[in-house]
Design an enzyme around this catalytic site. Sequence first.
Site, mmCIF file in Angstrom:
data_model
loop_
_atom_site.group_PDB
_atom_site.id
_atom_site.type_symbol
_atom_site.label_atom_id
_atom_site.label_comp_id
_atom_site.label_asym_id
_atom_site.label_seq_id
_atom_site.Cartn_x
_atom_site.Cartn_y
_atom_site.Cartn_z
ATOM 1 C CD1 TRP A 126 -2.030 -2.173 2.054
ATOM 2 C CD2 TRP A 126 -2.842 -1.497 0.081
ATOM 3 N NE1 TRP A 126 -2.977 -3.079 1.645
ATOM 4 C CE2 TRP A 126 -3.488 -2.693 0.449
ATOM 5 C CE3 TRP A 126 -3.187 -0.889 -1.125
ATOM 6 C CZ2 TRP A 126 -4.464 -3.297 -0.349
ATOM 7 C CZ3 TRP A 126 -4.159 -1.487 -1.919
ATOM 8 C CH2 TRP A 126 -4.782 -2.671 -1.525
ATOM 9 C CG ASP A 137 -3.204 3.914 4.106
ATOM 10 O OD1 ASP A 137 -4.251 3.782 4.768
ATOM 11 O OD2 ASP A 137 -2.897 3.183 3.139
ATOM 12 C CE LYS A 186 -8.230 -3.493 4.317
ATOM 13 N NZ LYS A 186 -7.509 -2.455 3.674
HETATM 14 C C1 LIG Z 1 -6.893 -2.179 2.309
HETATM 15 C C2 LIG Z 1 -5.911 -1.093 2.352
HETATM 16 C C3 LIG Z 1 -5.835 -0.131 1.327
HETATM 17 C C4 LIG Z 1 -6.723 -0.167 0.118
HETATM 18 O O1 LIG Z 1 -7.974 0.299 0.461
HETATM 19 P P1 LIG Z 1 -9.133 0.537 -0.597
HETATM 20 O O2 LIG Z 1 -10.208 1.103 0.272
HETATM 21 O O3 LIG Z 1 -9.462 -0.791 -1.189
HETATM 22 O O4 LIG Z 1 -8.642 1.498 -1.606
HETATM 23 C C5 LIG Z 1 -4.909 0.872 1.462
HETATM 24 N N1 LIG Z 1 -4.094 0.945 2.524
HETATM 25 C C6 LIG Z 1 -4.121 0.043 3.519
HETATM 26 C C7 LIG Z 1 -3.191 0.173 4.670
HETATM 27 C C8 LIG Z 1 -5.044 -0.998 3.462
HETATM 28 O O5 LIG Z 1 -5.092 -1.901 4.449
#
Ligand SMILES: *Cc1c(COP(=O)(O)O)cnc(C)c1O
Length: 357
Positions: free
Chosen positions: A99, A168, A192
């Site tokens: 990511w 993020d 998540k």
């Molecule tokens: C799952 C995840 C993403 C991707 O998320 P989307 O909502 O599918 O774009 C990005 N960063 C992290 C840390 C993730 O766990």
Amino acid sequence: MKKHNFFAGPAELDETVIKNTADNIIDFAGTGISIMAISHRSKEFIAVMEKAVNLTKELLDVPSTHEVIFLQGGASLQFAMLPMNLLDKKAAYVDSGTWASNAIKEAKLFGEVVVVGSSKDKNYNYIPVGWEKNIPSDASYLHYTSNNTIFGTQFKKDPDVNVLLASDMSSDIFWRPVDVSKYAIIYAGAQKNIGPSGITLAIVRKDLLDKINRPVPTMLKYSTHVDKESMYNTPPTVATYACVQSLERFKNLGGVKALGKIADQRANSIYDEIDRNKLFVSTVPDASHRSNMNITFVMNEQYKDLEKDFTDFAKSRNIVGITGHRSVGGFRASVYLSQRDDSVNALIQAMKDFEKK
Ligand SMILES: *Cc1c(COP(=O)(O)O)cnc(C)c1O
């Protein structure tokens, strides 16, 4: 039969959250209309959005310099939206996983990206350290991925740097208190740790917005969503409702510190079993870098051929979603803030019983 759900995202949600959302899909807040079918401009829905914002502010102690907004497009859209809005000439990034490197790829479209630290050399099985000195002083921000969902590693605290932070936090938001004042932005896809997919939480520092000399489409400007209180266009109403149910539950459980403590106990009990059990080994050798949200492990070398057998054994006990991401292999048990203790215990018992077998 209810399963023990270890999927990485969308992931387990509390039964009360699902039930309450289901009830309101039939009759929303006594309006006689489904939450799926009522106007997002109704006073009942506006109250839901306000709750989502206010509960986030309360749980993370968000200062008045920052605003909480709800967006669409997932964390993946934030990889582009962040540099589009806030990267002036350059930005610093830590490459700690898939990511993080996706975020780097998008940022490069908008300016110079300095990758100050990386753990790519060991397939991201640790958190890079000692990179703080590599940050250029004119970087607009330092971006890091607080929890690496795929590789099972986690920053346990805010990095200590001389520029603004950007993070993020998709897979560990609300796990620990965060000093929001140090951040230009925090963002997290909901699926998540909070609720269903389709909604993304962002916390932005207001005085940084609309300062960059670059045309940005209206929908992709943070200031649009700040000004219109996350209602510039039609928000995902059902997903927002479900998130509010989770946030209320988080508050009732005692807030972020209490949630983190419960989550740590769950994670530690699984790590203890991995370290004790001769069949399994953690993919993250340094225990202080291990994620308390996504526990990645593999079969010990001499038992490699038992991998499928363990997956089937777990399945026979209603344990699902433990297959590791294809870039790591093995297993991944996701134990986010809404994970159940009985599921964690079922997994540990399955590991013990499989070893005996
Ligand atoms: C799952 C995840 C993403 C991707 O998320 P989307 O909502 O599918 O774009 C990005 N960063 C992290 C840390 C993730 O766990």
